[in-house]
Motif scaffolding. Structure first.
Motif: not given
Ligand code: B16
Ligand code: MG
Length: 214
Positions: A61-84
């Motif tokens: 998959i190739s994607a724009s930097d903006e899209q990559k930021e969105k995916w990385a942010t989404q992953k981090n939100q899920w990660f933080v939910e687990y961490v908490d």
């Protein structure tokens, strides 16, 4: 003579490596990329954005930097939910005792993690005050296998790298420790840790007396 122990966080002190895997797997599923524990080994110790790049490469998959930021942010939100959900009891067995035994022996303790969430995790575990220095993903430019995170940790505690030992569960982390000119204890069972000076199945298997044999 070892004067300092530098600990990786995810997979060495607590099983947040599992949370990273679950969050990345959730994103990979949404992107239609097949992603198992085997592929996950490549993500251990590397930065959030590099991890995303590996997943995108797996899926072609190739994607724009903006899209990559969105995916990385989404992953981090899920990660933080687990961490908490983490509690002090979630520290791997024997790790708290090892940290205390090392402190009694006047060994300096540092945490060196690629994670930007490291401070949050150690606060939840109630172990932040045990470390003489904490270096995390917000403080470094290059993530493991570059030695920057470990060299900065050694600098912060004022110990020459040759007197430091790193505890690491990731291949990239073992390479970073060796590149820093430090000793390394590999934590886990994967053959990728073979380059370490010693390998233990879990961090709690290491005793403070074992420092003498390194
Ligand atoms: P974050 P460590 C690393 O932590 C993880 O092993 C790696 O899987 C993760 O991508 C990286 O932190 C960045 O984490 O997204 O929380 O900034 O093993 O170096 O403690
Ligand atoms: Mg790790």
């Amino acid at each position: 003579m070892i004067q300092a122990c530098i600990f990786d966080l995810d997979g060495v002190i607590v099983d947040t490596a599992r949370f990273h895997f679950l969050a990345w797997q959730r994103l990979a599923r949404e992107l239609g990329v097949s992603f198992s524990e085997k592929e996950n080994e490549r993500l251990k110790g590397v930065s959030r954005m590099q991890s995303l790049e590996i997943i995108l490469e797996l899926g072609g998959i190739s994607a724009s930097d903006e899209q990559k930021e969105k995916w990385a942010t989404q992953k981090n939100q899920w990660f933080v939910e687990y961490v908490d959900t983490l509690l002090p009891k979630d520290i791997f067995p024997g790790v708290h005792k090892l940290l205390e035994d090392l402190k009694i022996k006047k060994i300096k303790l540092a945490l060196a993690s690629s994670s930007k969430n490291a401070q949050r995790v150690i606060k939840l575990l109630g172990i932040a005050s045990l470390f003489d220095a904490v270096v995390d993903g917000t403080m470094i430019k290059k993530s493991k296998p570059d030695p920057e995170v470990f060299l900065l940790a050694a600098q912060r505690i004022g110990v020459d790298p040759s007197y430091c030992v790193v505890f690491e569960d990731a291949e990239a982390g073992v390479e970073a420790a060796l590149a820093a000119g430090m000793k390394c204890v590999g934590v886990g069972q994967v053959t990728a840790l073979r380059k370490a000076h010693r390998v233990v199945v879990t961090t709690g298997d290491f005793r403070s007396e074992d420092l003498e044999g390194l």
